[in-house]
Design a protein around this motif. Structure first.
Motif, PDB file in Angstrom:
ATOM      1  N   GLY A 233     -27.442  30.985  -9.518  1.00 32.96           N
ATOM      2  CA  GLY A 233     -26.162  31.161  -9.169  1.00 32.96           C
ATOM      3  C   GLY A 233     -25.356  30.646  -7.860  1.00 32.96           C
ATOM      4  N   THR A 234     -26.384  30.436  -7.189  1.00 28.80           N
ATOM      5  CA  THR A 234     -25.784  29.931  -5.866  1.00 28.80           C
ATOM      6  C   THR A 234     -25.653  28.413  -5.745  1.00 28.80           C
ATOM      7  OG1 THR A 234     -28.077  29.764  -5.119  1.00 28.80           O
ATOM      8  CG2 THR A 234     -26.757  31.839  -4.939  1.00 28.80           C
ATOM      9  N   SER A 235     -25.073  27.943  -4.759  1.00 29.44           N
ATOM     10  CA  SER A 235     -24.850  26.470  -4.578  1.00 29.44           C
ATOM     11  C   SER A 235     -24.487  26.176  -3.223  1.00 29.44           C
ATOM     12  CB  SER A 235     -24.346  25.899  -5.632  1.00 29.44           C
ATOM     13  OG  SER A 235     -22.821  26.653  -5.700  1.00 29.44           O
ATOM     14  N   LEU A 236     -24.108  24.912  -2.964  1.00 31.20           N
ATOM     15  CA  LEU A 236     -23.764  24.698  -1.638  1.00 31.20           C
ATOM     16  C   LEU A 236     -22.138  24.076  -1.780  1.00 31.20           C
ATOM     17  CD1 LEU A 236     -24.207  24.241   1.398  1.00 31.20           C
ATOM     18  CD2 LEU A 236     -24.600  21.737   0.974  1.00 31.20           C
ATOM     19  N   TYR A 237     -21.052  24.968  -1.376  1.00 27.32           N
ATOM     20  CA  TYR A 237     -19.701  24.231  -1.661  1.00 27.32           C
ATOM     21  C   TYR A 237     -19.441  23.540  -0.659  1.00 27.32           C
ATOM     22  CZ  TYR A 237     -14.829  24.995  -2.665  1.00 27.32           C
ATOM     23  OH  TYR A 237     -13.415  24.608  -2.875  1.00 27.32           O
ATOM     24  N   ILE A 238     -18.808  22.385  -1.095  1.00 26.85           N
ATOM     25  CA  ILE A 238     -18.165  21.460  -0.311  1.00 26.85           C
ATOM     26  C   ILE A 238     -16.488  21.296  -0.132  1.00 26.85           C
ATOM     27  CG2 ILE A 238     -18.116  18.798  -0.116  1.00 26.85           C
ATOM     28  CD1 ILE A 238     -20.638  18.880  -2.112  1.00 26.85           C
ATOM     29  N   ARG A 239     -16.182  21.318   1.185  1.00 25.88           N
ATOM     30  CA  ARG A 239     -14.746  21.331   1.205  1.00 25.88           C
ATOM     31  C   ARG A 239     -14.296  19.896   2.089  1.00 25.88           C
ATOM     32  NH1 ARG A 239     -10.464  24.980   1.141  1.00 25.88           N
ATOM     33  NH2 ARG A 239     -11.335  24.897  -1.013  1.00 25.88           N
ATOM     34  N   PRO A 240     -13.830  18.835   1.280  1.00 25.19           N
ATOM     35  CA  PRO A 240     -13.296  17.644   1.948  1.00 25.19           C
ATOM     36  C   PRO A 240     -11.777  18.041   2.344  1.00 25.19           C
ATOM     37  CG  PRO A 240     -14.403  17.091  -0.047  1.00 25.19           C
ATOM     38  CD  PRO A 240     -14.221  18.226   0.079  1.00 25.19           C
ATOM     39  N   PHE A 241     -11.264  17.803   3.345  1.00 22.63           N
ATOM     40  CA  PHE A 241      -9.809  17.905   3.619  1.00 22.63           C
ATOM     41  C   PHE A 241      -9.203  17.019   4.622  1.00 22.63           C
ATOM     42  CE2 PHE A 241     -12.085  20.764   6.552  1.00 22.63           C
ATOM     43  CZ  PHE A 241     -11.159  20.733   7.773  1.00 22.63           C
ATOM     44  N   ILE A 242      -7.948  16.646   4.741  1.00 20.57           N
ATOM     45  CA  ILE A 242      -7.318  15.886   5.465  1.00 20.57           C
ATOM     46  C   ILE A 242      -6.130  16.679   6.130  1.00 20.57           C
ATOM     47  CG2 ILE A 242      -6.094  13.696   5.716  1.00 20.57           C
ATOM     48  CD1 ILE A 242      -7.504  12.662   3.234  1.00 20.57           C
ATOM     49  N   ILE A 243      -5.987  16.613   7.501  1.00 21.51           N
ATOM     50  CA  ILE A 243      -4.732  17.191   8.168  1.00 21.51           C
ATOM     51  C   ILE A 243      -4.142  16.146   8.926  1.00 21.51           C
ATOM     52  CG2 ILE A 243      -5.923  19.480   8.091  1.00 21.51           C
ATOM     53  CD1 ILE A 243      -6.454  19.142  11.209  1.00 21.51           C
ATOM     54  N   ALA A 244      -2.663  16.216   9.020  1.00 24.02           N
ATOM     55  CA  ALA A 244      -1.833  15.528   9.988  1.00 24.02           C
ATOM     56  C   ALA A 244      -2.156  16.099  11.532  1.00 24.02           C
ATOM     57  CB  ALA A 244      -0.558  15.634   9.454  1.00 24.02           C
ATOM     58  N   THR A 245      -2.357  14.818  12.476  1.00 18.78           N
ATOM     59  CA  THR A 245      -2.680  15.326  13.631  1.00 18.78           C
ATOM     60  C   THR A 245      -1.811  14.928  14.805  1.00 18.78           C
ATOM     61  OG1 THR A 245      -4.211  13.235  13.675  1.00 18.78           O
ATOM     62  CG2 THR A 245      -5.065  15.507  13.249  1.00 18.78           C
ATOM     63  N   ASP A 246      -0.575  14.157  14.477  1.00 21.04           N
ATOM     64  CA  ASP A 246       0.320  13.758  15.439  1.00 21.04           C
ATOM     65  C   ASP A 246       0.952  14.991  16.204  1.00 21.04           C
ATOM     66  OD1 ASP A 246       0.344  11.188  14.870  1.00 21.04           O
ATOM     67  OD2 ASP A 246       2.409  10.823  14.557  1.00 21.04           O
ATOM     68  N   PRO A 247       0.902  15.002  17.611  1.00 20.73           N
ATOM     69  CA  PRO A 247       1.689  16.162  18.433  1.00 20.73           C
ATOM     70  C   PRO A 247       3.258  15.711  18.309  1.00 20.73           C
ATOM     71  CG  PRO A 247       0.493  14.305  20.058  1.00 20.73           C
ATOM     72  CD  PRO A 247       0.307  14.070  18.477  1.00 20.73           C
ATOM     73  N   PHE A 248       3.673  16.225  17.454  1.00 23.11           N
ATOM     74  CA  PHE A 248       4.925  15.667  17.279  1.00 23.11           C
ATOM     75  C   PHE A 248       5.888  16.676  16.391  1.00 23.11           C
ATOM     76  CE2 PHE A 248       8.440  13.518  14.646  1.00 23.11           C
ATOM     77  CZ  PHE A 248       9.305  12.856  15.622  1.00 23.11           C
TER      78      PHE A 248
ATOM     79  N   THR B 160      -1.263   9.933  12.448  1.00 19.15           N
ATOM     80  CA  THR B 160      -2.696  10.032  12.855  1.00 19.15           C
ATOM     81  C   THR B 160      -3.155  11.184  11.807  1.00 19.15           C
ATOM     82  OG1 THR B 160      -2.389  11.527  14.654  1.00 19.15           O
ATOM     83  CG2 THR B 160      -2.643   9.159  15.042  1.00 19.15           C
ATOM     84  N   TYR B 161      -4.364  11.036  11.395  1.00 18.02           N
ATOM     85  CA  TYR B 161      -5.161  12.144  10.540  1.00 18.02           C
ATOM     86  C   TYR B 161      -6.615  12.209  10.714  1.00 18.02           C
ATOM     87  CZ  TYR B 161      -0.872  11.131   7.898  1.00 18.02           C
ATOM     88  OH  TYR B 161       0.496  11.007   7.510  1.00 18.02           O
ATOM     89  N   LYS B 162      -7.067  13.436  10.497  1.00 14.05           N
ATOM     90  CA  LYS B 162      -8.561  13.620  10.483  1.00 14.05           C
ATOM     91  C   LYS B 162      -8.944  14.005   8.929  1.00 14.05           C
ATOM     92  CE  LYS B 162      -9.529  14.996  15.178  1.00 14.05           C
ATOM     93  NZ  LYS B 162     -10.199  13.624  15.474  1.00 14.05           N
ATOM     94  N   PHE B 163     -10.039  13.189   8.493  1.00  8.76           N
ATOM     95  CA  PHE B 163     -10.619  13.372   7.307  1.00  8.76           C
ATOM     96  C   PHE B 163     -12.051  14.392   7.605  1.00  8.76           C
ATOM     97  CE2 PHE B 163     -13.580  11.770   3.625  1.00  8.76           C
ATOM     98  CZ  PHE B 163     -13.113  12.496   3.085  1.00  8.76           C
ATOM     99  N   ILE B 164     -12.048  15.421   7.162  1.00 10.39           N
ATOM    100  CA  ILE B 164     -13.228  16.275   7.563  1.00 10.39           C
ATOM    101  C   ILE B 164     -13.804  16.866   6.306  1.00 10.39           C
ATOM    102  CG2 ILE B 164     -13.756  18.481   8.890  1.00 10.39           C
ATOM    103  CD1 ILE B 164     -11.078  18.190  10.450  1.00 10.39           C
ATOM    104  N   ILE B 165     -15.119  17.049   6.257  1.00  7.99           N
ATOM    105  CA  ILE B 165     -15.954  17.489   5.190  1.00  7.99           C
ATOM    106  C   ILE B 165     -16.821  18.818   6.056  1.00  7.99           C
ATOM    107  CG2 ILE B 165     -17.516  17.388   3.555  1.00  7.99           C
ATOM    108  CD1 ILE B 165     -16.845  14.638   3.596  1.00  7.99           C
ATOM    109  N   ILE B 166     -16.635  20.048   5.421  1.00  5.17           N
ATOM    110  CA  ILE B 166     -17.273  21.181   5.764  1.00  5.17           C
ATOM    111  C   ILE B 166     -18.396  21.702   4.665  1.00  5.17           C
ATOM    112  CG2 ILE B 166     -16.026  21.767   7.756  1.00  5.17           C
ATOM    113  CD1 ILE B 166     -14.671  23.920   5.972  1.00  5.17           C
TER     114      ILE B 166
END
Length: 355
Positions: A132-147, A155-161
């Motif tokens: 019943g266990t597995s490795l959960y994968i979370r891709p996400f994208i966030i807005a990164t302009d300081p504005f 600008t953006y960052k695409f991250i996978i944890i």
């Protein structure tokens, strides 16, 4: 996309958790994938780096305007030691559906999948092997302009944890109790309900907290206009077996097109089960229960796969479904989908992808 992924390995690897004590989303692996976007340059600088804090200015736009999307999928280890993904291209495609709605530049889905595979290969030892266990994968994208100003970020960052996980619900495959929300609304057609974006979940928290206080695991949302049509549960799509016809709310712009939802529909049809995608009212469900034709109900989602629904509470009217027990169809779907995901059942649909 002709990009090369650089790799920086951690100098301080963490101790792996005991698989028998895993919860959900609490432990994270040693590395993560990060890629940047800059207007005029596109997506660039893909890299795998040690998992850890990231530094952003207080004015970073994600903190103020919520321009972000995310996905969720899993990696499974078979008894032979193979690592399988379940329909990952569908998740990558859905990223771009969410991106379009949130004015985020689209990603190259093939490259994103290759980046995901590269990260998992590096973190293969983090995939738990207990039942019943597995490795959960979370891709996400966030807005990164300081504005500070309401516009799409430049600008953006695409991250996978990655996170080794156990069962999503402490109840396991046992039926969950669901509270039907009659006051608050989550989404309306024309809004962002069909996108996988943090705002959809933030607006659900108030109702979720109140439902938990009443002893319910999750909230079933009704439509945001008439508050009578069943839509989805906060973490899953829903299905109802009424007189041997499986009915699920149709996709009309206010609910998420779940990958497990789509897989369940394909699976049921392959078994010759009648499946109907249409609007269904909460009153129809209660009437079916009163007539004895509501055979079983269940939710579908990446985290729990199948969650049988044993109880519904709507305006203080509580009904037990299938005597609060898991139904035969729910059980069959669960065993088949998880069997395919873990390589125990033949994948006749070509859904799994080996890393």
């Amino acid at each position: 996309m002709s990009l090369v992924i650089s790799v920086e390995k951690t100098q301080n690897p963490k101790e792996k958790p005991d698989p028998s004590s895993l919860g959900f989303g609490q432990v994270f692996t040693d590395h993560m994938f990060v890629m940047d976007y800059t207007e005029g340059k596109g997506w660039h600088d893909p890299k795998i780096v040690p998992y850890g804090p990231m530094e952003f200015e207080p004015s970073t736009m994600i903190f103020h305007y919520g321009q972000a999307i995310f996905e969720g999928l899993k990696a499974y280890k078979t008894k032979e030691g193979k690592v399988l993904l379940f329909r990952p291209q569908k998740n990558m495609e859905r990223i771009n559906i969410s991106n379009e709605r949130l004015c985020i530049p689209e990603i190259d889905t093939d490259f994103a999948l290759e980046a995901l595979k590269a990260l998992i290969k590096l973190e293969k030892d983090w995939i738990p092997e207990a039942e019943g266990t597995s490795l959960y994968i979370r891709p996400f994208i966030i807005a990164t302009d300081p504005f500070l100003g309401v516009r799409p970020s430049l600008t953006y960052k695409f991250i996978i944890i990655l996170s080794p996980v156990g069962a999503y619900y402490k109840e396991g495959i046992n039926p969950v109790k669901i509270y039907v929300e009659s006051d608050y609304v989550r989404a309306v057609r024309g809004g962002i309900g069909y996108a996988k974006t943090p705002g959809n979940y933030a607006c659900s928290l108030k109702s979720q907290v109140e439902a938990n206080k009443k002893g319910y695991t999750q909230v079933l949302w009704l439509d945001g206009v008439e508050k009578k049509y069943v839509e989805e549960v906060g973490t899953m799509n829903v299905f109802f077996n009424i007189d041997n016809e499986v009915i699920t709310p149709s996709l009309e712009g206010s609910i998420l097109a779940g990958v497990t939802r789509d897989s369940t529909i394909e699976l049921l049809k392959s078994w010759g089960v009648k499946v109907t995608e249409r609007k269904i009212t909460i009153e129809e469900l209660y009437d079916a229960h009163a007539k004895g034709t509501l055979i079983e109900a269940f939710g579908t989602g990446t985290a729990a796969v199948i969650s049988p629904i044993g109880e519904l509470s709507w305006n203080d009217n509580v009904i037990k479904i299938n005597d609060g027990k898991i139904g035969s169809l729910s059980s069959k779907i669960y065993e088949t989908l998880t069997g395919i995901q873990y390589g125990k059942v033949e994948d006749k649909f070509g859904w799994t992808v080996e890393v």
